[in-house]
Scaffold this motif. Structure first.
Motif, PDB file in Angstrom:
ATOM      1  N   SER A   8       0.870  -1.167   0.000  1.00 54.60           N
ATOM      2  CA  SER A   8       0.000   0.000   0.000  1.00 54.60           C
ATOM      3  C   SER A   8       0.915   1.228   0.000  1.00 54.60           C
ATOM      4  N   VAL A   9       0.364   2.409   0.236  1.00 56.35           N
ATOM      5  CA  VAL A   9       1.163   3.633   0.195  1.00 56.35           C
ATOM      6  C   VAL A   9       0.770   4.541   1.355  1.00 56.35           C
ATOM      7  N   ALA A  10       1.771   5.088   2.047  1.00 57.28           N
ATOM      8  CA  ALA A  10       1.548   6.089   3.084  1.00 57.28           C
ATOM      9  C   ALA A  10       1.827   7.461   2.492  1.00 57.28           C
ATOM     10  N   LEU A  11       0.873   8.363   2.606  1.00 59.18           N
ATOM     11  CA  LEU A  11       1.012   9.705   2.054  1.00 59.18           C
ATOM     12  C   LEU A  11       1.491  10.679   3.115  1.00 59.18           C
ATOM     13  N   SER A  12       2.399  11.550   2.691  1.00 59.59           N
ATOM     14  CA  SER A  12       2.836  12.676   3.511  1.00 59.59           C
ATOM     15  C   SER A  12       2.740  13.909   2.625  1.00 59.59           C
ATOM     16  N   GLY A  13       1.648  14.643   2.753  1.00 56.70           N
ATOM     17  CA  GLY A  13       1.370  15.718   1.801  1.00 56.70           C
ATOM     18  C   GLY A  13       1.001  15.103   0.461  1.00 56.70           C
ATOM     19  N   ALA A  41      -7.734   5.473  13.119  1.00 59.71           N
ATOM     20  CA  ALA A  41      -8.535   4.952  11.999  1.00 59.71           C
ATOM     21  C   ALA A  41      -7.948   3.650  11.474  1.00 59.71           C
ATOM     22  N   LEU A  42      -6.630   3.566  11.393  1.00 62.35           N
ATOM     23  CA  LEU A  42      -6.001   2.345  10.905  1.00 62.35           C
ATOM     24  C   LEU A  42      -6.082   1.237  11.946  1.00 62.35           C
ATOM     25  N   PRO A  75       4.808   6.853  10.570  1.00 61.36           N
ATOM     26  CA  PRO A  75       3.406   6.858  11.010  1.00 61.36           C
ATOM     27  C   PRO A  75       2.466   6.547   9.845  1.00 61.36           C
ATOM     28  N   LYS A  76       1.478   5.691  10.102  1.00 63.71           N
ATOM     29  CA  LYS A  76       0.480   5.329   9.093  1.00 63.71           C
ATOM     30  C   LYS A  76      -0.867   5.863   9.554  1.00 63.71           C
ATOM     31  N   ASN A  77      -1.604   6.487   8.654  1.00 66.99           N
ATOM     32  CA  ASN A  77      -2.906   7.021   9.040  1.00 66.99           C
ATOM     33  C   ASN A  77      -3.914   6.793   7.933  1.00 66.99           C
ATOM     34  N   GLY A  78      -5.169   6.778   8.316  1.00 67.75           N
ATOM     35  CA  GLY A  78      -6.244   6.627   7.350  1.00 67.75           C
ATOM     36  C   GLY A  78      -6.713   5.189   7.213  1.00 67.75           C
ATOM     37  N   SER A  79      -7.745   5.026   6.404  1.00 69.68           N
ATOM     38  CA  SER A  79      -8.378   3.710   6.229  1.00 69.68           C
ATOM     39  C   SER A  79      -8.054   3.083   4.883  1.00 69.68           C
ATOM     40  N   GLY A  80      -7.120   3.664   4.131  1.00 67.75           N
ATOM     41  CA  GLY A  80      -6.816   3.164   2.800  1.00 67.75           C
ATOM     42  C   GLY A  80      -6.057   1.859   2.781  1.00 67.75           C
ATOM     43  N   TYR A  81      -5.656   1.329   3.958  1.00 69.52           N
ATOM     44  CA  TYR A  81      -4.913   0.068   4.022  1.00 69.52           C
ATOM     45  C   TYR A  81      -5.833  -1.146   4.143  1.00 69.52           C
ATOM     46  N   ASP A  82      -7.139  -0.936   4.305  1.00 67.82           N
ATOM     47  CA  ASP A  82      -8.056  -2.039   4.591  1.00 67.82           C
ATOM     48  C   ASP A  82      -7.979  -3.153   3.555  1.00 67.82           C
ATOM     49  N   LEU A  83      -8.057  -2.789   2.290  1.00 66.54           N
ATOM     50  CA  LEU A  83      -8.090  -3.794   1.229  1.00 66.54           C
ATOM     51  C   LEU A  83      -6.800  -4.611   1.214  1.00 66.54           C
ATOM     52  N   ALA A  84      -5.674  -3.946   1.372  1.00 64.67           N
ATOM     53  CA  ALA A  84      -4.388  -4.659   1.382  1.00 64.67           C
ATOM     54  C   ALA A  84      -4.290  -5.602   2.574  1.00 64.67           C
ATOM     55  N   ILE A  85      -4.770  -5.152   3.745  1.00 63.91           N
ATOM     56  CA  ILE A  85      -4.710  -5.996   4.939  1.00 63.91           C
ATOM     57  C   ILE A  85      -5.566  -7.244   4.756  1.00 63.91           C
ATOM     58  N   ALA A  86      -6.777  -7.084   4.225  1.00 57.24           N
ATOM     59  CA  ALA A  86      -7.682  -8.226   4.039  1.00 57.24           C
ATOM     60  C   ALA A  86      -7.065  -9.257   3.098  1.00 57.24           C
ATOM     61  N   GLY A 284      -5.142  20.478  10.530  1.00 56.86           N
ATOM     62  CA  GLY A 284      -5.884  19.293  10.935  1.00 56.86           C
ATOM     63  C   GLY A 284      -5.066  18.450  11.885  1.00 56.86           C
ATOM     64  N   THR A 285      -5.734  17.525  12.565  1.00 53.86           N
ATOM     65  CA  THR A 285      -5.035  16.649  13.498  1.00 53.86           C
ATOM     66  C   THR A 285      -4.236  15.604  12.733  1.00 53.86           C
ATOM     67  N   GLY A 286      -3.187  15.098  13.386  1.00 52.82           N
ATOM     68  CA  GLY A 286      -2.353  14.097  12.721  1.00 52.82           C
ATOM     69  C   GLY A 286      -1.581  14.731  11.584  1.00 52.82           C
ATOM     70  N   MET A 287      -1.740  14.175  10.384  1.00 52.33           N
ATOM     71  CA  MET A 287      -1.056  14.708   9.211  1.00 52.33           C
ATOM     72  C   MET A 287      -1.906  15.812   8.603  1.00 52.33           C
ATOM     73  N   ALA A 288      -1.328  16.996   8.419  1.00 49.88           N
ATOM     74  CA  ALA A 288      -2.078  18.173   7.997  1.00 49.88           C
ATOM     75  C   ALA A 288      -2.602  18.013   6.581  1.00 49.88           C
ATOM     76  N   LYS A 289      -3.804  18.530   6.338  1.00 54.83           N
ATOM     77  CA  LYS A 289      -4.431  18.505   5.024  1.00 54.83           C
ATOM     78  C   LYS A 289      -4.136  19.820   4.292  1.00 54.83           C
ATOM     79  N   PRO A 290      -4.220  19.849   2.965  1.00 49.91           N
ATOM     80  CA  PRO A 290      -3.920  21.075   2.223  1.00 49.91           C
ATOM     81  C   PRO A 290      -4.957  22.155   2.466  1.00 49.91           C
ATOM     82  N   GLY A 291      -4.489  23.409   2.504  1.00 51.32           N
ATOM     83  CA  GLY A 291      -5.369  24.543   2.671  1.00 51.32           C
ATOM     84  C   GLY A 291      -5.619  25.254   1.353  1.00 51.32           C
TER      85      GLY A 291
END
Length: 503
Positions: A8-13, A41-42, A75-86, A284-291
């Motif tokens: 999977s992929v971890a995003l930073s920005g 979330a993960l 650090p890993k965040n978000g729910s985008g890893y679900d499919l890979a984990i399953a 935003g909390t955790g990893m900041a989102k674009p403004g």
């Protein structure tokens, strides 16, 4: 003991790091353990994935399941890893074959019934995966058209976990699509709608041709907002590389739609002065989102009633104006978002803002206090400063009708083409991007041409940064005039643009 791997992929920005997901199913206490610095979330994905697997007609292993996400220190965040984990767990349990998983990126959130839900940031995630050498990916069907923008990868879409498992076993294929065609440009507001203001219209053309920032000062109703809204329409369409960069930011921000997954026109972002600092620069909390500054990348950021924004928000613009990016330090690390936009500031000359300046009733102290809300360091980064005329002074003056957007855009396109060809060897796209040292050394102008700048520097009327910006504007004026190099008149006109400011 059985082991399976996938990616999977971890995003930073808008930057991504491929994450190897390892699943180990073996003896021990029946438990599912997730390692690798997961966020909340993960961490909850264990329960989501279990329910999705059961509701897709498969059994969750009745043994100890250990999941490792590597690099473990990232650090890993978000729910985008679900499919890979399953898929990794089922492959480790020998429920499905794991041969196809070894070189495949899996992105997607799982619903409890096994549906694969869309996640943000698919485009930058796949771009990072491609850079790492991965060549296949499975993404949610809803974002398949966005994922297809990544060339050099075989991208498939799935609506349910069952479809993915059938593909892994070779029973059925997955959805494929071709990269979406660029959407036809929409006709925006026309520059011909602006009444009068020939100087401001000319300044807008110069700003569009060189990528310069502009300040419009004048009483209400003189057309400041109308002019700002028409700047984006003067800019040329985004190149393929620029479009992917802008689309990546919008993907992380969750602004893309299945119908229009590729941003091909310069964005226009307009903000009210009640906008928070986090909404402006990102947060935003955790990893900041674009403004808003990043969402306006390669486009226009418009601040109406700029003096009402507050010092903290206005000063936050300064780094982005110089460097073309936003850096946000948060608990989970530092993220970088591109923010190379054109800034348009609109403001009244004073708090009372009468139609004519002679009718101003503000005390001198109140007027100075109001004008000081735009600091000197910020104004020093604004290339063009225009004072709008009261409309009563324009009645009947224009002999010929104002030019439409299409006519001005053609001149802007020619000027930008000249600039791009001149700076292409250095990687700069517009005159506004050229560093000052290059203007003073490799592309230095003769001393008689820059004499007016020397005098302004000597008297303190101009800073070193201001002189560099005058040179950039002078090159833009030369491009619009189809001249090879700026003349003394171009340099003087550029300096005049910085002096058009009410005191």
């Amino acid at each position: 003991m059985a082991l399976a791997r996938t990616w999977s992929v971890a995003l930073s920005g808008v930057d991504g790091v491929p994450v190897e997901i390892e699943a180990d199913v073996g003896v021990g206490t029946v438990k599912t353990q997730l390692l690798g610095l997961p966020d909340a979330a993960l961490h909850e994905s264990k329960d989501r994935v279990k329910a999705a697997v059961r509701n897709s007609g498969h059994d969750w292993p009745s043994q100890r399941v250990t999941l490792g996400l590597s690099p473990a220190t990232l650090p890993k965040n978000g729910s985008g890893y679900d499919l890979a984990i399953a898929c990794a767990v089922l492959a480790a349990a020998k429920t499905i074959p794991g041969e196809r998983l070894a070189g495949t990126v899996l992105l997607g959130e799982l619903a409890l019934d096994g549906r694969v839900r869309a996640v943000r940031g698919v485009l930058p995630a796949l771009l990072a995966a491609r850079r790492a050498g991965l060549t296949e990916a499975v993404v949610p069907a809803d974002v398949l058209r966005e994922a297809a923008l990544v060339e050099g990868m075989t991208v498939r879409g799935a609506a349910t976990l069952t479809e993915v498992l059938s593909w892994l076993t070779g029973e059925h294929g997955l959805h494929r699509t071709t990269p979406p065609a660029p959407a036809p440009p929409r006709d925006g507001p026309d520059l011909a709608d602006v009444i009068g203001q020939p100087e401001a219209r000319w300044a807008l053309e110069v700003a569009a041709a060189g990528g310069h920032h502009i300040l419009l000062t004048g009483p209400p109703g003189t057309g400041k907002t109308m002019l700002a809204q028409r700047l984006a329409g003067l800019l040329p369409p985004l190149s393929q590389e620029e479009a992917l960069g802008v689309t990546a930011v919008h993907s992380v921000a969750g602004l893309l739609t299945p119908e229009s997954p590729l941003v091909t026109t310069p964005p226009f972002i307009s903000l009210h002065h009640s906008t928070s600092t986090a909404a402006l620069i990102g947060g935003g909390t955790g990893m900041a989102k674009p403004g808003a500054m990043s969402r306006a990348h390669r486009g226009v950021l418009f601040l109406d009633e700029a003096r009402e924004f507050g010092a903290a928000k206005l000063e936050a613009l300064r780094t982005a104006l110089e460097e073309g990016e936003v850096r946000l330090a948060r608990r989970d690390g530092i993220v970088r978002y591109p923010a190379r936009f054109q800034l348009v500031l609109a403001t009244n000359p004073c708090p009372c803002a009468p139609p004519k300046d002679i009718d101003c009733v503000c005390l001198p102290a109140a007027r100075r206090r109001y004008q000081s809300k735009l600091s000197g360091p910020l104004l020093d980064r604004v290339d063009l400063r225009v004072v709008m005329r009261p409309l009563t002074a324009m009645s009947g003056i224009e002999v010929s009708p104002p030019e439409p957007t299409a006519t001005v855009r053609e001149r802007v396109h020619k000027a930008r083409t000249r600039a791009t060809e001149r700076w292409s060897a250095h990687g700069w796209l517009t005159n506004a991007e050229v560093p000052g040292p290059a203007l003073r050394r490799e592309y230095a102008l003769p001393r008689p041409v820059t004499a007016v700048l020397d005098r302004a520097l000597t008297t303190g009327a101009l800073t070193g940064r201001g002189a560099d910006r005058c040179l950039r504007v002078a090159w833009t004026l030369a491009d619009l005039a189809e001249a090879d190099r700026p003349t003394a008149d171009h340099v003087a006109a550029a300096l005049e643009f910085r002096e058009r400011r009410k005191s």
